[in-house]
Design an enzyme around this catalytic site. Structure first.
Site, mmCIF file in Angstrom:
data_model
loop_
_atom_site.group_PDB
_atom_site.id
_atom_site.type_symbol
_atom_site.label_atom_id
_atom_site.label_comp_id
_atom_site.label_asym_id
_atom_site.label_seq_id
_atom_site.Cartn_x
_atom_site.Cartn_y
_atom_site.Cartn_z
ATOM 1 C CE1 TYR A 145 -2.501 1.862 0.291
ATOM 2 C CE2 TYR A 145 -3.791 0.739 -1.374
ATOM 3 C CZ TYR A 145 -2.596 1.267 -0.954
ATOM 4 O OH TYR A 145 -1.497 1.193 -1.770
ATOM 5 C CB SER A 149 -3.139 3.943 -4.803
ATOM 6 O OG SER A 149 -3.855 2.790 -5.164
HETATM 7 P P1 NAD Z 1 5.681 -3.030 0.101
HETATM 8 O O1 NAD Z 1 4.884 -3.487 1.282
HETATM 9 O O2 NAD Z 1 6.486 -4.014 -0.656
HETATM 10 O O3 NAD Z 1 6.640 -1.816 0.541
HETATM 11 C C1 NAD Z 1 6.329 -0.880 1.523
HETATM 12 C C2 NAD Z 1 7.561 -0.674 2.388
HETATM 13 O O4 NAD Z 1 7.253 0.327 3.355
HETATM 14 C C3 NAD Z 1 7.970 -1.951 3.158
HETATM 15 O O5 NAD Z 1 9.328 -2.254 2.909
HETATM 16 C C4 NAD Z 1 7.742 -1.573 4.607
HETATM 17 O O6 NAD Z 1 8.674 -2.138 5.515
HETATM 18 C C5 NAD Z 1 7.869 -0.045 4.569
HETATM 19 N N1 NAD Z 1 7.180 0.573 5.695
HETATM 20 C C6 NAD Z 1 5.982 0.219 6.219
HETATM 21 N N2 NAD Z 1 5.711 1.005 7.271
HETATM 22 C C7 NAD Z 1 6.748 1.860 7.423
HETATM 23 C C8 NAD Z 1 7.051 2.896 8.340
HETATM 24 N N3 NAD Z 1 6.208 3.207 9.336
HETATM 25 N N4 NAD Z 1 8.214 3.567 8.197
HETATM 26 C C9 NAD Z 1 9.077 3.247 7.203
HETATM 27 N N5 NAD Z 1 8.842 2.275 6.294
HETATM 28 C C10 NAD Z 1 7.692 1.587 6.407
HETATM 29 O O7 NAD Z 1 4.631 -2.289 -0.836
HETATM 30 P P2 NAD Z 1 4.789 -1.772 -2.337
HETATM 31 O O8 NAD Z 1 3.792 -2.507 -3.150
HETATM 32 O O9 NAD Z 1 6.208 -1.730 -2.757
HETATM 33 O O10 NAD Z 1 4.212 -0.290 -2.174
HETATM 34 C C11 NAD Z 1 5.024 0.886 -2.198
HETATM 35 C C12 NAD Z 1 4.096 2.091 -2.307
HETATM 36 O O11 NAD Z 1 3.313 1.993 -3.483
HETATM 37 C C13 NAD Z 1 3.096 2.188 -1.146
HETATM 38 O O12 NAD Z 1 2.884 3.543 -0.843
HETATM 39 C C14 NAD Z 1 1.838 1.579 -1.736
HETATM 40 O O13 NAD Z 1 0.699 2.052 -1.073
HETATM 41 C C15 NAD Z 1 1.930 2.085 -3.157
HETATM 42 N N6 NAD Z 1 1.160 1.347 -4.157
HETATM 43 C C16 NAD Z 1 1.371 0.005 -4.399
HETATM 44 C C17 NAD Z 1 0.628 -0.623 -5.397
HETATM 45 C C18 NAD Z 1 0.819 -2.081 -5.737
HETATM 46 O O14 NAD Z 1 0.099 -2.573 -6.624
HETATM 47 N N7 NAD Z 1 1.733 -2.780 -5.086
HETATM 48 C C19 NAD Z 1 -0.327 0.085 -6.120
HETATM 49 C C20 NAD Z 1 -0.510 1.429 -5.830
HETATM 50 C C21 NAD Z 1 0.244 2.050 -4.851
#
Ligand code: NAD
Length: 282
Positions: free
Chosen positions: A178, A165
């Site tokens: 985070y 991130s």
């Molecule tokens: P999201 O919350 O939509 O997806 C995360 C998924 O992980 C969910 O479906 C959740 O059920 C699953 N999850 C949570 N805990 C879990 C566990 N213990 N075991 C298995 N699955 C589990 O979030 P997103 O925005 O799609 O993020 C995906 C990745 O991208 C994450 O690593 C997040 O930190 C990273 N990220 C997101 C952004 C953003 O702007 N959305 C930016 C940078 C990084």
């Protein structure tokens, strides 16, 4: 070598957190390149929906499984099912991750001498929530890599892709757990890339910038009006292209890092951020 992503066809990829917003978009990109995707998510229903959707739309075999990236035994069970069905693992994407309210401060800075700010700031953080966020993002990458990567190392080929991130490069205000956890992902990505360097398994990461997803929607936009919050405004003004990313914006970088076209790219953290990390603010 033909410069396209055709080498990815029929590869088997495990995608953790694949039931989430960015994960679902990654699953689609993978399926469009002919990759067989195993969508793993704590939310089994979400994993199955994504797997069924891409199987229908792209005609590639897929599988949705419920498993917890923090629980070795649930991943070992998943591994057995995967090897039974596909006989191999070529790619691991560690996308499960996220933040939690208890690990988030209410204020950006403590004003000098204002002790009533303390509980809204650093001193009010809940240690258990801090631990949970750290575990989900870091240990939740470590354990799946331990469980799924040995097959690739043994065979002498494979790709691991971690999801970092923007806050890994410079911490964002309010979200210290985070930020620290994602910084550890960058460090771990480099460590693993070196450790596996001679085995034929590459390890890289993508650092998404700001994407409007369920995780951050109401931090960045007003729930009622849809207008940008002050934090949302700050982000847009610090993003040279002047907008949030859309999940599909990750797809090209994803396929590039997984395909043999990037065969000599190892140990990098690739920002996909509209220039956010390049901008000094002036
Ligand atoms: P999201 O919350 O939509 O997806 C995360 C998924 O992980 C969910 O479906 C959740 O059920 C699953 N999850 C949570 N805990 C879990 C566990 N213990 N075991 C298995 N699955 C589990 O979030 P997103 O925005 O799609 O993020 C995906 C990745 O991208 C994450 O690593 C997040 O930190 C990273 N990220 C997101 C952004 C953003 O702007 N959305 C930016 C940078 C990084």
């Amino acid at each position: 070598m033909k410069l396209d992503f055709s080498d990815l066809k029929n590869k088997v990829c495990i995608l953790t957190g694949g039931g989430g917003v960015l994960g679902a978009s990654m699953a689609e990109a993978l399926a469009s390149a002919g990759v067989k995707v195993v969508v793993i998510d704590l939310n089994k229903e979400a994993a199955v929906i994504v797997a069924d959707k891409i199987e229908k739309e792209y005609g590639v075999e897929s599988l949705g499984l419920g498993a917890n990236v923090l629980d070795k035994s649930s991943l070992l069970e998943a591994r057995e099912i995967i090897i039974d069905k596909f006989s191999k693992i070529d790619i691991l994407i560690n996308a499960a991750g996220g933040n939690a309210p208890g690990a988030t401060t209410k204020i950006e800075q403590i004003e000098s001498g204002k002790s009533d700010d303390f509980s809204d700031g650093f001193f009010g953080l809940d240690i258990e929530s801090f631990r949970k966020v750290f575990d989900l993002n870091f240990i939740g990458t470590l354990i799946p890599t331990m469980i799924f990567a040995d097959v690739m190392v043994e065979r002498g080929s494979g790709v691991i892709l971690n999801i970092s991130s923007m806050n890994a490069f410079k911490p964002l205000t309010k979200i210290p757990a985070y930020s620290a956890a994602k910084a550890s992902i960058n460090n771990f990505t480099q460590w693993l890339a070196v450790h596996f360097g001679k085995t034929g398994v590459r390890v890289n990461a993508i650092a998404p910038g700001f994407f409007l997803t369920n995780q951050n929607r109401f931090l960045l936009t007003d729930e009622k009006t849809g207008d940008l919050t002050p934090r949302g405004e700050k982000i847009i003004s610090s993003t040279p292209v002047g907008k949030f990313g859309e999940p599909k914006d990750l797809q090209g970088a994803l396929l590039f890092l997984l395909s043999d076209v990037s065969a000599f790219v190892n140990g990098v953290v690739l920002p996909v951020d509209g220039g956010y990390s390049a901008y000094g603010g002036v």
